[in-house]
Design a protein around this motif. Structure first.
Motif, PDB file in Angstrom:
ATOM      1  N   UNK A   1      83.356 -34.341  21.893  1.00  0.00           N
ATOM      2  CA  UNK A   1      82.225 -34.973  22.549  1.00  0.00           C
ATOM      3  C   UNK A   1      81.852 -36.253  21.792  1.00  0.00           C
ATOM      4  N   UNK A   2      81.655 -37.319  22.529  1.00  0.00           N
ATOM      5  CA  UNK A   2      81.340 -38.604  21.917  1.00  0.00           C
ATOM      6  C   UNK A   2      79.836 -38.745  21.708  1.00  0.00           C
ATOM      7  N   UNK A   3      79.481 -39.777  20.965  1.00  0.00           N
ATOM      8  CA  UNK A   3      78.072 -40.039  20.701  1.00  0.00           C
ATOM      9  C   UNK A   3      77.327 -40.428  21.983  1.00  0.00           C
ATOM     10  N   UNK A   4      78.020 -41.073  22.892  1.00  0.00           N
ATOM     11  CA  UNK A   4      77.366 -41.484  24.134  1.00  0.00           C
ATOM     12  C   UNK A   4      76.909 -40.289  24.967  1.00  0.00           C
ATOM     13  N   UNK A   5      77.613 -39.166  24.849  1.00  0.00           N
ATOM     14  CA  UNK A   5      77.219 -37.963  25.595  1.00  0.00           C
ATOM     15  C   UNK A   5      75.802 -37.534  25.241  1.00  0.00           C
ATOM     16  N   UNK A   6      75.353 -37.835  24.051  1.00  0.00           N
ATOM     17  CA  UNK A   6      74.001 -37.451  23.629  1.00  0.00           C
ATOM     18  C   UNK A   6      72.915 -38.147  24.447  1.00  0.00           C
ATOM     19  N   UNK A   7      73.258 -39.254  25.098  1.00  0.00           N
ATOM     20  CA  UNK A   7      72.281 -39.998  25.889  1.00  0.00           C
ATOM     21  C   UNK A   7      72.238 -39.546  27.355  1.00  0.00           C
ATOM     22  N   UNK A   8      73.141 -38.643  27.736  1.00  0.00           N
ATOM     23  CA  UNK A   8      73.207 -38.173  29.119  1.00  0.00           C
ATOM     24  C   UNK A   8      72.332 -36.939  29.319  1.00  0.00           C
ATOM     25  N   UNK A   9      71.909 -36.724  30.557  1.00  0.00           N
ATOM     26  CA  UNK A   9      71.173 -35.478  30.843  1.00  0.00           C
ATOM     27  C   UNK A   9      72.059 -34.265  30.541  1.00  0.00           C
ATOM     28  N   UNK A  10      71.426 -33.160  30.266  1.00  0.00           N
ATOM     29  CA  UNK A  10      72.121 -31.953  29.830  1.00  0.00           C
ATOM     30  C   UNK A  10      73.115 -31.427  30.867  1.00  0.00           C
ATOM     31  N   UNK A  11      72.832 -31.621  32.159  1.00  0.00           N
ATOM     32  CA  UNK A  11      73.722 -31.070  33.186  1.00  0.00           C
ATOM     33  C   UNK A  11      75.077 -31.780  33.237  1.00  0.00           C
ATOM     34  N   UNK A  12      75.213 -32.972  32.530  1.00  0.00           N
ATOM     35  CA  UNK A  12      76.520 -33.636  32.454  1.00  0.00           C
ATOM     36  C   UNK A  12      77.363 -33.103  31.289  1.00  0.00           C
ATOM     37  N   UNK A  13      76.746 -32.366  30.394  1.00  0.00           N
ATOM     38  CA  UNK A  13      77.445 -31.841  29.223  1.00  0.00           C
ATOM     39  C   UNK A  13      78.553 -30.890  29.673  1.00  0.00           C
ATOM     40  N   UNK A  14      79.758 -31.102  29.124  1.00  0.00           N
ATOM     41  CA  UNK A  14      80.879 -30.217  29.419  1.00  0.00           C
ATOM     42  C   UNK A  14      81.652 -30.570  30.678  1.00  0.00           C
ATOM     43  N   UNK A  16      84.352 -32.426  32.461  1.00  0.00           N
ATOM     44  CA  UNK A  16      85.576 -33.049  31.937  1.00  0.00           C
ATOM     45  C   UNK A  16      85.639 -34.545  32.265  1.00  0.00           C
ATOM     46  N   UNK A  17      85.333 -34.904  33.492  1.00  0.00           N
ATOM     47  CA  UNK A  17      85.406 -36.309  33.917  1.00  0.00           C
ATOM     48  C   UNK A  17      84.393 -37.173  33.150  1.00  0.00           C
ATOM     49  N   UNK A  18      83.207 -36.630  32.961  1.00  0.00           N
ATOM     50  CA  UNK A  18      82.163 -37.361  32.225  1.00  0.00           C
ATOM     51  C   UNK A  18      82.578 -37.514  30.759  1.00  0.00           C
ATOM     52  N   UNK A  19      83.122 -36.459  30.161  1.00  0.00           N
ATOM     53  CA  UNK A  19      83.576 -36.528  28.762  1.00  0.00           C
ATOM     54  C   UNK A  19      84.663 -37.589  28.597  1.00  0.00           C
ATOM     55  N   UNK A  20      85.596 -37.626  29.548  1.00  0.00           N
ATOM     56  CA  UNK A  20      86.672 -38.623  29.504  1.00  0.00           C
ATOM     57  C   UNK A  20      86.099 -40.034  29.639  1.00  0.00           C
ATOM     58  N   UNK A  21      85.203 -40.211  30.599  1.00  0.00           N
ATOM     59  CA  UNK A  21      84.572 -41.508  30.811  1.00  0.00           C
ATOM     60  C   UNK A  21      83.798 -41.964  29.579  1.00  0.00           C
ATOM     61  N   UNK A  24      86.158 -43.116  26.773  1.00  0.00           N
ATOM     62  CA  UNK A  24      86.678 -44.465  27.034  1.00  0.00           C
ATOM     63  C   UNK A  24      85.596 -45.506  26.776  1.00  0.00           C
ATOM     64  N   UNK A  25      84.387 -45.244  27.275  1.00  0.00           N
ATOM     65  CA  UNK A  25      83.279 -46.186  27.077  1.00  0.00           C
ATOM     66  C   UNK A  25      82.933 -46.339  25.595  1.00  0.00           C
ATOM     67  N   UNK A  27      85.021 -46.182  23.068  1.00  0.00           N
ATOM     68  CA  UNK A  27      86.031 -47.084  22.479  1.00  0.00           C
ATOM     69  C   UNK A  27      85.730 -48.534  22.842  1.00  0.00           C
ATOM     70  N   UNK A  28      85.387 -48.764  24.103  1.00  0.00           N
ATOM     71  CA  UNK A  28      85.069 -50.124  24.543  1.00  0.00           C
ATOM     72  C   UNK A  28      83.831 -50.659  23.831  1.00  0.00           C
ATOM     73  N   UNK A  29      82.835 -49.826  23.685  1.00  0.00           N
ATOM     74  CA  UNK A  29      81.611 -50.240  23.004  1.00  0.00           C
ATOM     75  C   UNK A  29      81.879 -50.556  21.538  1.00  0.00           C
ATOM     76  N   UNK A  30      82.715 -49.745  20.889  1.00  0.00           N
ATOM     77  CA  UNK A  30      83.073 -50.001  19.487  1.00  0.00           C
ATOM     78  C   UNK A  30      83.795 -51.340  19.357  1.00  0.00           C
ATOM     79  N   UNK A  31      84.708 -51.634  20.296  1.00  0.00           N
ATOM     80  CA  UNK A  31      85.415 -52.926  20.280  1.00  0.00           C
ATOM     81  C   UNK A  31      84.444 -54.085  20.492  1.00  0.00           C
ATOM     82  N   UNK A  32      83.498 -53.896  21.393  1.00  0.00           N
ATOM     83  CA  UNK A  32      82.504 -54.934  21.659  1.00  0.00           C
ATOM     84  C   UNK A  32      81.640 -55.189  20.430  1.00  0.00           C
ATOM     85  N   UNK A  33      81.186 -54.137  19.771  1.00  0.00           N
ATOM     86  CA  UNK A  33      80.365 -54.290  18.563  1.00  0.00           C
ATOM     87  C   UNK A  33      81.143 -54.986  17.449  1.00  0.00           C
TER      88      UNK A  33
END
Length: 175
Positions: A1-14, A16-21, A24-25, A27-33
């Motif tokens: 689970x990525x750090x971004x998942x912590x900002x999502x509502x609880x019903x998105x936890x677990x 698979x598609x959201x975790x994958x997204x 990816x986001x 990694x992109x955010x880390x590159x941007x920073x």
């Protein structure tokens, strides 16, 4: 689970598609920073790398990528410091940008520059001389004085092993 998942509502936890997204986001955010941090570093001469060319263009310096970053930074700092009335303090600041040595600058019908803490001729002296020539009035001459080892400085003071580490350009000669 990525750090971004912590900002999502609880019903998105677990999900698979959201975790994958989010992975990816993340990694992109880390590159941007990282890119933002790199751009910010270019605003400071001591930290600039790829931005040295921009500094050189802005200051009207020749762009010489074959020089080391340290040499390019010295030229940039020398040009930045080399603005204002050409007094002893300004000349001292400009030379210090190139040589990083303790110097004394004084005026006695000519400008005299005395290197006080390093022995021999500093490696980047020619660039420092050019920078000084650009800021002083044309009618003034500049004399440079260097510190060398003399026999009295080493006789019964330095050991043979200490002498072997010294290069010959640090010693005075009659030549």
């Amino acid at each position: 689970m990525t750090q971004l998942n912590n900002y999502l509502p609880e019903f998105y936890q677990g999900v698979k598609e959201i975790d994958t997204l989010m992975a990816i986001e993340s990694c992109e955010l880390a590159d941007l920073l990282e890119a933002v941090e790199s751009v910010l570093k270019q605003k400071f001469v001591d930290d600039a790398t790829w931005g040295l060319e921009l500094w050189e263009k802005e200051l009207g310096l020749p762009i010489k990528p074959q020089l080391t970053e340290t040499e390019r930074r010295s030229k940039i700092k020398g040009r930045i410091r080399g603005t204002g009335k050409a007094g002893c303090n300004l000349i001292k600041e400009v030379i210090d940008a190139y040589t990083n040595g303790d110097i004394e600058v004084f005026f006695d019908n000519i400008i005299k520059v005395q290197f006080t803490n390093c022995f021999g001729i500093p490696s980047n002296l020619e660039d420092a001389k050019k920078a000084v020539e650009e800021i002083i009035p044309a009618h003034l001459d500049v004399a440079y004085f260097f510190k060398y080892f003399l026999l009295k400085d080493i006789h019964n003071i330095m050991t043979l092993s200490e002498l072997e580490t010294m290069t010959l350009d640090k010693f005075a000669s009659n030549a």
